[in-house]
Design a protein around this motif. Structure first.
Motif, PDB file in Angstrom:
ATOM      1  N   ASN A   3      42.588  62.462  35.284  1.00  0.00           N
ATOM      2  CA  ASN A   3      43.876  61.436  34.851  1.00  0.00           C
ATOM      3  C   ASN A   3      44.729  61.877  35.907  1.00  0.00           C
ATOM      4  N   PHE A   4      44.640  63.263  36.390  1.00  0.00           N
ATOM      5  CA  PHE A   4      45.815  63.579  37.641  1.00  0.00           C
ATOM      6  C   PHE A   4      45.144  63.195  39.179  1.00  0.00           C
ATOM      7  N   ARG A   9      47.173  58.657  42.958  1.00  0.00           N
ATOM      8  CA  ARG A   9      46.870  58.086  43.121  1.00  0.00           C
ATOM      9  C   ARG A   9      48.340  56.936  43.453  1.00  0.00           C
ATOM     10  N   LYS A  10      48.533  57.088  42.239  1.00  0.00           N
ATOM     11  CA  LYS A  10      50.109  56.170  41.721  1.00  0.00           C
ATOM     12  C   LYS A  10      50.980  56.920  43.244  1.00  0.00           C
ATOM     13  N   GLU A  11      51.653  58.142  42.548  1.00  0.00           N
ATOM     14  CA  GLU A  11      52.660  58.963  43.751  1.00  0.00           C
ATOM     15  C   GLU A  11      52.589  58.668  45.000  1.00  0.00           C
ATOM     16  N   LEU A 103      55.812  57.241  28.690  1.00  0.00           N
ATOM     17  CA  LEU A 103      54.569  56.513  28.055  1.00  0.00           C
ATOM     18  C   LEU A 103      53.348  57.380  28.813  1.00  0.00           C
ATOM     19  N   VAL A 104      53.151  58.088  30.677  1.00  0.00           N
ATOM     20  CA  VAL A 104      52.074  58.493  30.522  1.00  0.00           C
ATOM     21  C   VAL A 104      51.704  60.218  29.781  1.00  0.00           C
ATOM     22  N   LEU A 105      52.669  60.146  29.733  1.00  0.00           N
ATOM     23  CA  LEU A 105      52.809  61.876  28.935  1.00  0.00           C
ATOM     24  C   LEU A 105      52.066  62.094  27.111  1.00  0.00           C
ATOM     25  N   THR A 106      52.240  61.110  27.169  1.00  0.00           N
ATOM     26  CA  THR A 106      51.827  60.253  25.066  1.00  0.00           C
ATOM     27  C   THR A 106      50.202  59.959  25.489  1.00  0.00           C
ATOM     28  N   LYS A 107      49.765  59.304  27.005  1.00  0.00           N
ATOM     29  CA  LYS A 107      48.554  58.567  27.362  1.00  0.00           C
ATOM     30  C   LYS A 107      47.762  59.649  27.234  1.00  0.00           C
ATOM     31  N   GLY A 108      47.934  61.028  27.470  1.00  0.00           N
ATOM     32  CA  GLY A 108      46.455  61.781  27.966  1.00  0.00           C
ATOM     33  C   GLY A 108      46.775  62.865  29.043  1.00  0.00           C
ATOM     34  N   LEU A 109      48.329  62.129  29.982  1.00  0.00           N
ATOM     35  CA  LEU A 109      48.160  63.286  31.056  1.00  0.00           C
ATOM     36  C   LEU A 109      48.676  63.831  31.191  1.00  0.00           C
ATOM     37  N   SER A 113      50.050  67.866  35.080  1.00  0.00           N
ATOM     38  CA  SER A 113      49.068  67.295  35.955  1.00  0.00           C
ATOM     39  C   SER A 113      50.191  66.307  36.426  1.00  0.00           C
ATOM     40  N   PHE A 114      50.967  65.573  35.900  1.00  0.00           N
ATOM     41  CA  PHE A 114      52.611  65.209  36.189  1.00  0.00           C
ATOM     42  C   PHE A 114      53.741  65.513  36.876  1.00  0.00           C
ATOM     43  N   VAL A 115      53.861  66.923  36.706  1.00  0.00           N
ATOM     44  CA  VAL A 115      54.787  67.904  38.075  1.00  0.00           C
ATOM     45  C   VAL A 115      53.376  68.318  39.155  1.00  0.00           C
ATOM     46  N   CYS A 116      52.490  68.395  38.968  1.00  0.00           N
ATOM     47  CA  CYS A 116      51.289  69.275  40.380  1.00  0.00           C
ATOM     48  C   CYS A 116      51.611  68.044  41.323  1.00  0.00           C
ATOM     49  N   SER A 117      51.052  66.544  40.529  1.00  0.00           N
ATOM     50  CA  SER A 117      50.702  65.494  41.201  1.00  0.00           C
ATOM     51  C   SER A 117      52.155  64.710  41.995  1.00  0.00           C
ATOM     52  N   LYS A 118      52.625  65.148  41.428  1.00  0.00           N
ATOM     53  CA  LYS A 118      54.249  65.055  42.212  1.00  0.00           C
ATOM     54  C   LYS A 118      55.194  65.682  43.009  1.00  0.00           C
ATOM     55  N   PHE A 119      54.475  66.872  42.735  1.00  0.00           N
ATOM     56  CA  PHE A 119      54.215  67.637  44.051  1.00  0.00           C
ATOM     57  C   PHE A 119      53.784  67.908  45.365  1.00  0.00           C
TER      58      PHE A 119
END
Length: 258
Positions: A3-4, A9-11, A103-109, A113-119
């Motif tokens: 997921n990360f 890749r999306k970021e 949406l992404v946080l409720t889908k298992g992310l 992973s959400f914060v660190c991928s952006k950073f």
């Protein structure tokens, strides 16, 4: 981990699609090209404006190669850091406003992973841009002054200052998490950045703080001098960066629980 990597890749794609990488590179490279020119020809430019004022011309020192780096770091320390804040002020607030964050946080992310991928993506953009820019400064300074110092020292100086820019990036991500709009996030990021500079000006204790990393980078670049407080500047800067990211994750979890 899968997921990360998907979100990472999306970021990356979003960074390119929104042209934030292009904007960051444009600002940094602009100063990379113009700083050596201003350092080399400022005396002649002023002389053209006031040719009869010999006293003023006498007070203007002859340009030296170190002026290129002083011009560059001076500009990046101000406009460069503000550019980072403005470009990435909506990194989380925009996701929340569009509803994609929920949406992404409720889908298992995970929040991590959400914060660190952006950073991670922002950090990569900053590193790539800063290293490319300092390379341009080095090359252009050599062309204009026939010398540009040690390439190793220039590289190490840039790496030191990157640590400070990463702190600014973490501050921007945190501000975007606690703010309800991009404008408020920008204001929080700007005043946070200003606070870092102000407390770093405190005598003695301030010498250990991250705000002095610009001066440390210059010392390494032009003299190869590693200040005795450099390790503290780096450790405190890295520690604050990690702390801001952890606080960002904590804030997002609290907001989700409300």
């Amino acid at each position: 981990m899968s997921n990360f990597l998907v979100f990472l890749r999306k970021e990356i794609m979003e960074l390119v699609r929104t042209k934030k990488l292009l904007g960051l590179a444009a600002v940094f490279l602009f100063f990379a090209f113009t700083s050596p020119v201003l350092a080399r020809y400022m005396t002649e430019f002023i002389a053209l404006l006031v040719p009869a004022d010999e006293a003023l011309q006498f007070l203007i020192p002859d340009p030296v190669w170190t002026d290129s780096y002083a011009q560059f770091y001076g500009n990046i320390a101000q406009i460069g850091t503000i550019t980072i804040i403005l470009l990435f002020m909506g990194v989380i607030t925009s996701e929340r406003q569009r509803g994609t964050a929920d949406l992404v946080l409720t889908k298992g992310l995970s929040h991590w992973s959400f914060v660190c991928s952006k950073f991670a993506v922002i950090s990569a953009a900053i590193k790539l841009t800063m290293l490319a820019s300092i390379g341009v400064v080095f090359l252009y300074t050599f062309i204009l002054f026939d010398t540009a110092g040690s390439a190793l020292h220039v590289f190490l100086g840039a790496c030191v200052y990157i640590i400070f820019l990463l702190l600014v990036a973490a501050l921007t991500v945190f501000a975007s998490a606690i703010a309800k709009s991009n404008v408020i996030a920008a204001m929080i990021g700007f005043f946070g950045f200003l606070f870092i500079l102000l407390v770093s000006a405190i005598p003695r204790a301030g010498d250990l703080l991250p705000g002095n990393l610009s001066a440390r980078a210059m010392e390494i670049t032009v003299d190869g001098y590693f200040h005795s407080h450099l390790i503290w500047n780096l450790l405190i800067s890295l520690g604050l960066t990690i702390l801001l990211l952890l606080l960002t994750i904590w804030v997002l979890r609290r907001q989700e629980g409300e």
